[in-house]
Design a protein around this motif. Structure first.
Motif, PDB file in Angstrom:
ATOM      1  N   LEU A 131     -26.857 -39.250  -6.731  1.00  0.00           N
ATOM      2  CA  LEU A 131     -26.128 -38.482  -7.741  1.00  0.00           C
ATOM      3  C   LEU A 131     -26.112 -36.991  -7.431  1.00  0.00           C
ATOM      4  CD1 LEU A 131     -27.378 -40.151 -11.035  1.00  0.00           C
ATOM      5  CD2 LEU A 131     -25.095 -40.319 -10.039  1.00  0.00           C
ATOM      6  N   GLN A 132     -27.204 -36.491  -6.888  1.00  0.00           N
ATOM      7  CA  GLN A 132     -27.293 -35.065  -6.575  1.00  0.00           C
ATOM      8  C   GLN A 132     -26.198 -34.649  -5.597  1.00  0.00           C
ATOM      9  OE1 GLN A 132     -29.492 -37.352  -5.493  1.00  0.00           O
ATOM     10  NE2 GLN A 132     -29.478 -37.086  -3.281  1.00  0.00           N
ATOM     11  N   GLU A 133     -25.780 -35.546  -4.715  1.00  0.00           N
ATOM     12  CA  GLU A 133     -24.711 -35.228  -3.770  1.00  0.00           C
ATOM     13  C   GLU A 133     -23.342 -35.266  -4.450  1.00  0.00           C
ATOM     14  OE1 GLU A 133     -25.372 -33.834  -1.000  1.00  0.00           O
ATOM     15  OE2 GLU A 133     -27.519 -34.230  -1.237  1.00  0.00           O
ATOM     16  N   GLY A 134     -23.216 -36.071  -5.486  1.00  0.00           N
ATOM     17  CA  GLY A 134     -21.999 -36.037  -6.291  1.00  0.00           C
ATOM     18  C   GLY A 134     -21.854 -34.708  -6.999  1.00  0.00           C
ATOM     19  N   VAL A 135     -22.971 -34.180  -7.494  1.00  0.00           N
ATOM     20  CA  VAL A 135     -22.957 -32.857  -8.127  1.00  0.00           C
ATOM     21  C   VAL A 135     -22.520 -31.811  -7.101  1.00  0.00           C
ATOM     22  CG1 VAL A 135     -24.398 -31.068  -9.184  1.00  0.00           C
ATOM     23  CG2 VAL A 135     -24.678 -33.466  -9.866  1.00  0.00           C
ATOM     24  N   ARG A 136     -23.052 -31.903  -5.891  1.00  0.00           N
ATOM     25  CA  ARG A 136     -22.681 -30.955  -4.833  1.00  0.00           C
ATOM     26  C   ARG A 136     -21.169 -31.029  -4.554  1.00  0.00           C
ATOM     27  NH1 ARG A 136     -26.072 -28.787  -0.822  1.00  0.00           N
ATOM     28  NH2 ARG A 136     -27.523 -30.543  -0.943  1.00  0.00           N
ATOM     29  N   GLN A 137     -20.629 -32.242  -4.488  1.00  0.00           N
ATOM     30  CA  GLN A 137     -19.182 -32.406  -4.259  1.00  0.00           C
ATOM     31  C   GLN A 137     -18.371 -31.705  -5.341  1.00  0.00           C
ATOM     32  OE1 GLN A 137     -17.625 -36.370  -3.617  1.00  0.00           O
ATOM     33  NE2 GLN A 137     -19.572 -37.029  -2.733  1.00  0.00           N
ATOM     34  N   LEU A 138     -18.772 -31.912  -6.597  1.00  0.00           N
ATOM     35  CA  LEU A 138     -18.032 -31.315  -7.709  1.00  0.00           C
ATOM     36  C   LEU A 138     -18.066 -29.796  -7.650  1.00  0.00           C
ATOM     37  CD1 LEU A 138     -19.194 -33.762 -10.504  1.00  0.00           C
ATOM     38  CD2 LEU A 138     -16.883 -33.600  -9.530  1.00  0.00           C
ATOM     39  N   ILE A 139     -19.216 -29.240  -7.321  1.00  0.00           N
ATOM     40  CA  ILE A 139     -19.332 -27.780  -7.204  1.00  0.00           C
ATOM     41  C   ILE A 139     -18.392 -27.279  -6.122  1.00  0.00           C
ATOM     42  CG2 ILE A 139     -20.872 -25.897  -6.503  1.00  0.00           C
ATOM     43  CD1 ILE A 139     -23.148 -27.490  -7.903  1.00  0.00           C
ATOM     44  N   ARG A 140     -18.344 -27.973  -4.999  1.00  0.00           N
ATOM     45  CA  ARG A 140     -17.456 -27.566  -3.895  1.00  0.00           C
ATOM     46  C   ARG A 140     -15.984 -27.650  -4.295  1.00  0.00           C
ATOM     47  NH1 ARG A 140     -20.798 -30.630   0.836  1.00  0.00           N
ATOM     48  NH2 ARG A 140     -22.304 -28.965   1.182  1.00  0.00           N
ATOM     49  N   MET A 141     -15.659 -28.566  -5.219  1.00  0.00           N
ATOM     50  CA  MET A 141     -14.276 -28.695  -5.692  1.00  0.00           C
ATOM     51  C   MET A 141     -13.992 -27.767  -6.869  1.00  0.00           C
ATOM     52  SD  MET A 141     -13.545 -32.810  -5.411  1.00  0.00           S
ATOM     53  CE  MET A 141     -14.887 -33.337  -6.477  1.00  0.00           C
ATOM     54  N   ASP A 142     -14.981 -26.924  -7.206  1.00  0.00           N
ATOM     55  CA  ASP A 142     -14.878 -25.982  -8.324  1.00  0.00           C
ATOM     56  C   ASP A 142     -14.686 -26.704  -9.655  1.00  0.00           C
ATOM     57  OD1 ASP A 142     -15.150 -23.366  -9.160  1.00  0.00           O
ATOM     58  OD2 ASP A 142     -12.987 -23.004  -9.195  1.00  0.00           O
ATOM     59  N   ILE A 143     -15.372 -27.847  -9.798  1.00  0.00           N
ATOM     60  CA  ILE A 143     -15.375 -28.622 -11.039  1.00  0.00           C
ATOM     61  C   ILE A 143     -16.774 -28.517 -11.635  1.00  0.00           C
ATOM     62  CG2 ILE A 143     -15.200 -30.949 -12.021  1.00  0.00           C
ATOM     63  CD1 ILE A 143     -13.225 -31.586  -9.718  1.00  0.00           C
ATOM     64  N   ARG A 144     -16.849 -28.275 -12.919  1.00  0.00           N
ATOM     65  CA  ARG A 144     -18.156 -28.165 -13.575  1.00  0.00           C
ATOM     66  C   ARG A 144     -18.777 -29.552 -13.695  1.00  0.00           C
ATOM     67  NH1 ARG A 144     -18.433 -23.680 -18.043  1.00  0.00           N
ATOM     68  NH2 ARG A 144     -20.487 -24.594 -17.934  1.00  0.00           N
ATOM     69  N   PRO A 145     -19.893 -29.803 -13.001  1.00  0.00           N
ATOM     70  CA  PRO A 145     -20.486 -31.141 -12.954  1.00  0.00           C
ATOM     71  C   PRO A 145     -20.860 -31.718 -14.317  1.00  0.00           C
ATOM     72  CG  PRO A 145     -21.387 -29.792 -11.214  1.00  0.00           C
ATOM     73  CD  PRO A 145     -20.579 -28.877 -12.084  1.00  0.00           C
TER      74      PRO A 145
END
Length: 131
Positions: free
Chosen positions: A46-60
């Protein structure tokens, strides 16, 4: 939803498979895009999903809150990244903080929360009426 947390290489995924989903599709956010996770029974990293969202400029936290219904019945597995030395890089600190917020949100909405350490599970929360 069941949330399983613990340190790296502590047996979280093996525990999830053994107890909740032998033969279940495992979706690994360390190598797959977060938008595809909803078809799997077990979602790991899940922590890597959070990282993906941050990179896409989406608030996790908002993303997971908006998609809680899609996570019903899923087994979610996340690695604890909030202990230890505070990262030097601002982006790494933000990732750690956002991951903690997402874990809090998921734990509050999960029917069961377990921590796995050295392959041994400890139940942190269990709501039998919701399981």
């Amino acid at each position: 939803m069941i949330l399983i947390l613990g340190g790296r290489y502590q047996g979280k995924t093996a525990y999830a498979l053994k107890n909740y989903g032998s033969g279940t599709v495992v979706f690994d956010l360390a190598g797959q895009e977060i938008t595809g996770m909803y078809g799997a029974g077990i979602i790991v990293n899940l922590q890597e999903g959070v990282r993906q969202l941050i990179r896409m400029d989406i608030r996790p936290e908002e993303y997971f809150r908006d998609n809680l219904a899609k996570l019903a019945g899923k087994i979610l597995v996340g690695t604890e990244i909030g202990c230890g030395i505070v990262p030097v890089e601002k982006a790494d600190r933000a990732w750690r903080d956002e991951t903690g917020r997402v874990y809090q949100l998921l734990a509050a909405n999960a029917q069961k929360v377990e921590r796995v350490w050295a392959g041994i599970p400890v139940t942190l929360k269990s709501d039998p009426e919701r399981c």
